[in-house]
Design an enzyme around this catalytic site. Sequence first.
Site, PDB file in Angstrom:
ATOM      1  CG  ASP A  41     -28.783 -53.871 118.539  1.00  0.00           C
ATOM      2  OD1 ASP A  41     -28.451 -54.400 117.285  1.00  0.00           O
ATOM      3  OD2 ASP A  41     -28.028 -54.039 119.313  1.00  0.00           O
ATOM      4  CG  ASN A  71     -26.674 -57.119 115.081  1.00  0.00           C
ATOM      5  OD1 ASN A  71     -26.628 -56.106 115.884  1.00  0.00           O
ATOM      6  ND2 ASN A  71     -25.967 -56.833 113.955  1.00  0.00           N
ATOM      7  CG  ASP A  90     -24.321 -54.294 116.660  1.00  0.00           C
ATOM      8  OD1 ASP A  90     -25.311 -53.671 116.908  1.00  0.00           O
ATOM      9  OD2 ASP A  90     -23.846 -54.140 115.415  1.00  0.00           O
ATOM     10  CG  ASP A 110     -29.889 -54.209 113.580  1.00  0.00           C
ATOM     11  OD1 ASP A 110     -31.258 -54.425 113.819  1.00  0.00           O
ATOM     12  OD2 ASP A 110     -29.327 -54.932 114.313  1.00  0.00           O
ATOM     13  CG  ASP A 134     -28.928 -33.984 105.462  1.00  0.00           C
ATOM     14  OD1 ASP A 134     -29.483 -34.055 106.515  1.00  0.00           O
ATOM     15  OD2 ASP A 134     -27.527 -33.589 105.338  1.00  0.00           O
ATOM     16  CD  GLU A 191     -32.000 -30.668 107.935  1.00  0.00           C
ATOM     17  OE1 GLU A 191     -31.514 -30.515 108.980  1.00  0.00           O
ATOM     18  OE2 GLU A 191     -31.034 -30.904 106.920  1.00  0.00           O
TER      19      GLU A 191
HETATM   20  C1  NOJ Z   1     -28.796 -32.437 109.097  1.00  0.00           C
HETATM   21  C2  NOJ Z   1     -28.880 -33.669 109.707  1.00  0.00           C
HETATM   22  O1  NOJ Z   1     -30.251 -33.839 110.020  1.00  0.00           O
HETATM   23  C3  NOJ Z   1     -27.703 -34.014 110.760  1.00  0.00           C
HETATM   24  O2  NOJ Z   1     -28.132 -34.728 111.596  1.00  0.00           O
HETATM   25  C4  NOJ Z   1     -26.618 -33.914 109.993  1.00  0.00           C
HETATM   26  O3  NOJ Z   1     -25.699 -33.936 111.009  1.00  0.00           O
HETATM   27  C5  NOJ Z   1     -26.515 -32.735 108.923  1.00  0.00           C
HETATM   28  N1  NOJ Z   1     -27.588 -32.417 108.330  1.00  0.00           N
HETATM   29  C6  NOJ Z   1     -25.218 -32.914 107.936  1.00  0.00           C
HETATM   30  O4  NOJ Z   1     -25.802 -34.026 107.179  1.00  0.00           O
END
Ligand code: NOJ
Length: 541
Positions: free
Chosen positions: A22, A24, A26, A30, A205, A267
Amino acid sequence: MSARPWWRDAVIYQVYPRSFADANGDGLGDLPGIISRLAYLAALGIDAIWVSPFYTSPQHDAGYDVADFRDVDPRFGNLADADALIAGAHERGLKVLFDIVPNHTSSEHRWWQEVLRSGPGSEAWDRYIIRASDDGPPNNWNSIFHGPAWSKLVTADGVDTGYWYLHLFDSTQPDVNWENDEVREEFADILRFWFDRGVDGFRIDVAHGMVKDPALPNVDYAKMRQAELLGSSPEAPYWDQEGVHDIYREWRRIADSYDPPRIFCGETWAPSPERLALYQRPDELHTSFNFDYLKASWDRQAVQRSVANTLLHHAKVGAPPTWVLSNHDVVRHRTRLAPGFYPQDRHCRPDEVRGLARARALTLFTLALPGSTYLYQGEELGLVEVFDIPDAAREDPAWHRSQGEDLGRDGCRVPLPWSGDAPSYGFNSGTASWLPQPPSWATLCAQAQDGLGDSTLEFYRAALRLRRARSLGESALEWWDTDGDLLAFRRASDTPLMCVINFGDAPAILPSGTVEIASMADAVTADHLLAGESCIWMTPS
Ligand code: NOJ
């Protein structure tokens, strides 16, 4: 230089931006924080980083709820920081994968905002999965984050439209309709946007979820639970549908149109290694995560079965497998593999010492397998899952939607300890961190482990150095005939390498040879026995 494409045997390190570093102060990591730690990553000996989403987002699912796929959320930086991250990584010889989220958008995305101002039959409505139903949701689908996967569509002025929209995740993450041409064009364009900026590829994803059975049939959840108990991923009318492969054929053409070609890692929670391999056909994705392996328990047979099945089915399509033990969605493997770990029991106290021994052993075993390996930030420090996070600090929508019944994933997302002996342990220059860091992490800081011979950090550095020096690549794996708790294989690299792991508690006889690296300092006894819960690489004699 080898002509083998880099991604076929790369070690890829997952950076989870909100918890990495991080700049900055907060309390939320980032992009400038990541840039400040690129030298650490390069010195670790990895080949590439995969950066979880940092795009504009209300953060209802830690950034996997994207409101603008072409911009950086101000909490994480700006587009110039994203460019500097790519350039800085490249200067250090690291490739960069970003994370694309094509199954859903945030409800703050302009497309969903348009839905709220439009009506049935509109272009806006056709980009999502919206159905009329008078008596409750259109079917019985559950959200992965608990509760129904459908919510009522209420307009911007609060009018109940009588329609429902699908969200396989949080209600702020409406699923998009991949039958719609504009959706396909938009995501192709987003790929090009980042490829043009120099990104080397994408992690995709929910890569197995974009296409739904158009009949939207009810799900037999009892049967699905049974499948999960038997170790396979659930088959459902929203997972692993044939149509999803067409999307990847198109995406592959886009990636191949670049020089050098860009790559994908899906994934892909496919129901079996056989179904998973289909995503890696030569004109589809380059690689996918191999969750079958991640799900194998600390058990000789389970691990061997998963490796053998994975290799068999990937060989049929000519693709390299990937291996992964931890990520931001699962319990950290030091904790998961430990005796005394019970999922969902926040009061369980797993044996962290034996957990570390097992984690290091299985990591060393994993790094000797053919193909590429993914590491999750903090595993190189031996971080544990954090159970005692105060309820008020938890952010995972799965925790909120289950009213606390599902502990969720915050426990593996606690910000990294870099230095010092008090929070934020160098995560930033102050004390803030979006999830509290446990006091026990003082000894796990990167700085505390740096240069310490038997620390987990030095163990990872040494294993990665040796893996690179041996160029194990994709050379064949031959099992060595063992019984009892030992599992061993030989890799036919220029200098042959043998990997031996002991899943039992008692020492076991090793084959003859020279030990190159051990998972623990005392793994090999004076009389050449391999201690329980440990692993070594050796040059056989
Ligand atoms: C898989 C991601 O790795 C996870 O973190 C996310 O919550 C779900 N897909 C929905 O996008």
